[in-house]
Design an enzyme around this catalytic site. Structure first.
Site, PDB file in Angstrom:
ATOM      1  N   GLY A 127      40.367  37.129  40.830  1.00  0.00           N
ATOM      2  CA  GLY A 127      41.169  38.163  40.058  1.00  0.00           C
ATOM      3  C   GLY A 127      42.348  37.521  39.457  1.00  0.00           C
ATOM      4  O   GLY A 127      43.361  38.297  38.811  1.00  0.00           O
ATOM      5  N   HIS A 181      33.334  40.085  52.013  1.00  0.00           N
ATOM      6  CA  HIS A 181      34.404  39.890  50.929  1.00  0.00           C
ATOM      7  C   HIS A 181      35.793  39.716  51.369  1.00  0.00           C
ATOM      8  O   HIS A 181      36.242  40.678  52.432  1.00  0.00           O
ATOM      9  CB  HIS A 181      34.087  41.064  49.829  1.00  0.00           C
ATOM     10  CG  HIS A 181      34.742  40.498  48.425  1.00  0.00           C
ATOM     11  ND1 HIS A 181      35.997  40.353  48.394  1.00  0.00           N
ATOM     12  CD2 HIS A 181      34.360  39.821  47.463  1.00  0.00           C
ATOM     13  CE1 HIS A 181      36.244  40.070  47.162  1.00  0.00           C
ATOM     14  NE2 HIS A 181      35.225  39.741  46.581  1.00  0.00           N
ATOM     15  N   GLU A 206      38.255  40.828  50.219  1.00  0.00           N
ATOM     16  CA  GLU A 206      38.963  42.174  50.100  1.00  0.00           C
ATOM     17  C   GLU A 206      38.663  43.096  51.248  1.00  0.00           C
ATOM     18  O   GLU A 206      39.620  43.890  51.729  1.00  0.00           O
ATOM     19  CB  GLU A 206      38.614  42.971  48.670  1.00  0.00           C
ATOM     20  CG  GLU A 206      39.259  42.071  47.567  1.00  0.00           C
ATOM     21  CD  GLU A 206      38.646  42.135  46.290  1.00  0.00           C
ATOM     22  OE1 GLU A 206      37.763  42.975  46.263  1.00  0.00           O
ATOM     23  OE2 GLU A 206      38.799  41.437  45.392  1.00  0.00           O
ATOM     24  N   GLY A 253      33.253  38.622  39.379  1.00  0.00           N
ATOM     25  CA  GLY A 253      34.033  39.857  39.557  1.00  0.00           C
ATOM     26  C   GLY A 253      34.277  40.679  38.384  1.00  0.00           C
ATOM     27  O   GLY A 253      33.433  41.085  37.552  1.00  0.00           O
ATOM     28  N   GLY A 254      35.722  40.238  37.722  1.00  0.00           N
ATOM     29  CA  GLY A 254      35.822  40.869  36.489  1.00  0.00           C
ATOM     30  C   GLY A 254      34.985  40.880  35.321  1.00  0.00           C
ATOM     31  O   GLY A 254      34.620  41.636  34.620  1.00  0.00           O
ATOM     32  N   GLU A 256      34.320  32.132  48.017  1.00  0.00           N
ATOM     33  CA  GLU A 256      35.299  32.774  47.286  1.00  0.00           C
ATOM     34  C   GLU A 256      36.770  32.225  47.649  1.00  0.00           C
ATOM     35  O   GLU A 256      37.215  33.057  48.485  1.00  0.00           O
ATOM     36  CB  GLU A 256      35.229  34.062  47.185  1.00  0.00           C
ATOM     37  CG  GLU A 256      33.817  34.546  46.567  1.00  0.00           C
ATOM     38  CD  GLU A 256      33.870  35.961  46.069  1.00  0.00           C
ATOM     39  OE1 GLU A 256      33.292  36.040  44.892  1.00  0.00           O
ATOM     40  OE2 GLU A 256      34.254  36.892  46.784  1.00  0.00           O
ATOM     41  N   ASN A 265      29.665  41.476  41.124  1.00  0.00           N
ATOM     42  CA  ASN A 265      30.537  42.567  41.952  1.00  0.00           C
ATOM     43  C   ASN A 265      31.385  43.559  41.347  1.00  0.00           C
ATOM     44  O   ASN A 265      32.524  42.919  40.709  1.00  0.00           O
ATOM     45  CB  ASN A 265      31.243  41.630  43.090  1.00  0.00           C
ATOM     46  CG  ASN A 265      32.019  42.528  44.168  1.00  0.00           C
ATOM     47  OD1 ASN A 265      31.950  43.798  43.972  1.00  0.00           O
ATOM     48  ND2 ASN A 265      32.913  41.820  44.870  1.00  0.00           N
ATOM     49  N   TRP A 266      30.933  44.684  41.004  1.00  0.00           N
ATOM     50  CA  TRP A 266      31.438  45.722  40.290  1.00  0.00           C
ATOM     51  C   TRP A 266      32.902  45.979  41.077  1.00  0.00           C
ATOM     52  O   TRP A 266      33.818  46.939  40.256  1.00  0.00           O
ATOM     53  CB  TRP A 266      30.784  46.642  39.931  1.00  0.00           C
ATOM     54  CG  TRP A 266      29.871  46.485  38.880  1.00  0.00           C
ATOM     55  CD1 TRP A 266      29.707  45.320  37.975  1.00  0.00           C
ATOM     56  CD2 TRP A 266      28.851  47.487  38.148  1.00  0.00           C
ATOM     57  NE1 TRP A 266      28.774  45.631  36.951  1.00  0.00           N
ATOM     58  CE2 TRP A 266      28.076  46.805  37.168  1.00  0.00           C
ATOM     59  CE3 TRP A 266      28.395  48.605  38.580  1.00  0.00           C
ATOM     60  CZ2 TRP A 266      27.157  47.424  36.465  1.00  0.00           C
ATOM     61  CZ3 TRP A 266      27.601  49.460  37.928  1.00  0.00           C
ATOM     62  CH2 TRP A 266      26.987  48.642  36.619  1.00  0.00           C
ATOM     63  N   LYS A 267      32.992  45.716  42.263  1.00  0.00           N
ATOM     64  CA  LYS A 267      34.203  46.178  43.074  1.00  0.00           C
ATOM     65  C   LYS A 267      34.276  47.883  42.793  1.00  0.00           C
ATOM     66  O   LYS A 267      33.113  48.579  42.771  1.00  0.00           O
ATOM     67  CB  LYS A 267      35.377  45.626  42.977  1.00  0.00           C
ATOM     68  CG  LYS A 267      35.272  44.038  43.064  1.00  0.00           C
ATOM     69  CD  LYS A 267      36.371  43.039  42.969  1.00  0.00           C
ATOM     70  CE  LYS A 267      35.932  41.641  43.126  1.00  0.00           C
ATOM     71  NZ  LYS A 267      37.221  40.768  43.185  1.00  0.00           N
ATOM     72  N   SER A 283      37.330  34.214  39.382  1.00  0.00           N
ATOM     73  CA  SER A 283      37.642  34.103  38.041  1.00  0.00           C
ATOM     74  C   SER A 283      36.809  33.022  37.155  1.00  0.00           C
ATOM     75  O   SER A 283      36.857  32.400  36.439  1.00  0.00           O
ATOM     76  CB  SER A 283      39.235  33.413  37.861  1.00  0.00           C
ATOM     77  OG  SER A 283      40.068  34.046  38.496  1.00  0.00           O
TER      78      SER A 283
HETATM   79  P1  13P Z   1      36.791  37.691  39.746  1.00  0.00           P
HETATM   80  O1  13P Z   1      35.699  37.248  39.250  1.00  0.00           O
HETATM   81  O2  13P Z   1      37.449  38.922  39.124  1.00  0.00           O
HETATM   82  O3  13P Z   1      37.875  36.661  40.154  1.00  0.00           O
HETATM   83  O4  13P Z   1      36.480  38.169  41.433  1.00  0.00           O
HETATM   84  C1  13P Z   1      35.586  37.347  42.057  1.00  0.00           C
HETATM   85  C2  13P Z   1      35.166  38.171  43.244  1.00  0.00           C
HETATM   86  O5  13P Z   1      35.814  38.535  44.122  1.00  0.00           O
HETATM   87  C3  13P Z   1      33.642  38.322  43.504  1.00  0.00           C
HETATM   88  O6  13P Z   1      33.191  38.940  44.655  1.00  0.00           O
END
Ligand code: 13P
Length: 255
Positions: free
Chosen positions: A176, A98, A100, A237-238, A170, A9-11, A216
């Protein structure tokens, strides 16, 4: 055997050129190094999707997905993207719910259930996200929170449609933050989710539902997380913004 998936997930990261360049690296590394049946997906911002899908073509093993859609078919909804529009880029997956989006854009279970319907109607595979906040975990309400998210967001689907869905657990406190759920904490919730699916549908449906872990996740902790019996991969994510890390996570499932 249910499908194993590693999805990035590149956000809201990377401009168009950076996205094309990172995706090319990921496709090349995946073709050279990933050996197995695991699915690999990159969920990118809308602006990247058509370019990435073109690059992936039909020969690459990397699929492309969006990070949201609106549930209406078409019309005066300035700034929104419909399921059919997303599908027309060549994307095949879409992240829905998600945390967010739930937190910053006030998406609730009712809207999400309509987004799930729109995605399925247009042949997109939803990656439906659920998970508790830190406060909900500390007050021991996490099972209730997750049960409600399932019941109101996705359990309206008939058995046949539910079979096309991927779930992602999640925990919001792990996203994050560098704070990963321990393999035991994640497994406990994944087993709970699978059990809820079995209670609502049946054991066969539950056994074939892919449930990803997100929060994470990195090449170091992925092997132990993915070794848990109810964890079928990750939503990353990251670490999905670094080709080496992302591919190393996908390689955990190499046969
Ligand atoms: P991180 O891997 O950066 O914690 O993010 C997880 C995430 O929200 C994937 O959708």
């Amino acid at each position: 055997m249910r499908k194993k998936i590693v999805a990035g997930n590149w956000k809201m990261n990377l401009d168009y050129q950076q996205g094309i360049s990172l995706f090319s690296e990921i496709v090349n590394m995946a073709n050279d190094e990933v050996i197995g049946e695991q699915g690999i997906v990159i969920c990118a911002p809308f602006i990247h999707l058509h370019g990435l899908a073109q690059l992936a073509g039909s020969r690459s093993r990397v699929a492309v997905g969006g990070q949201n859609i609106y549930f209406q078919e078409t019309g005066a909804y300035t700034g929104e993207i419909s399921a059919s529009q997303l599908k027309s880029t060549g994307a095949t997956y879409v992240i829905l719910g998600h945390s967010e989006r739930r937190a910053y854009f006030h998406e609730d279970d009712n809207q999400l259930s309509r987004k799930v319907d729109a995605a399925l109607k247009h042949g997109l595979i939803p990656i439906f996200c659920i998970g508790e906040t830190q406060d909900e975990r500390e007050s021991d309400r996490y099972f209730d929170v997750i049960r409600t998210q399932l019941e109101e967001g996705i359990f309206h689907l008939a058995d046949g449609d539910f079979g096309d869905v991927v779930l992602a657990y999640e925990p919001v406190w792990a996203i994050g933050t560098g704070l990963t759920a321990t393999p035991e904490q994640a497994q406990e919730v994944h087993a709970f989710i699978r059990n809820e699916v079995a209670n609502h549908y049946n054991q066969n449906v539950a056994n074939s539902t892919t449930i990803l872990y997100g929060g994470s996740c990195n090449p170091k902790n992925a092997p132990e997380l993915f070794a848990q019996p109810d964890i079928d991969g990750g939503l990353i994510g990251g670490a999905s913004l670094k080709s080496r890390d992302f591919i190393d996570i996908a390689k955990v499932f190499n046969r």
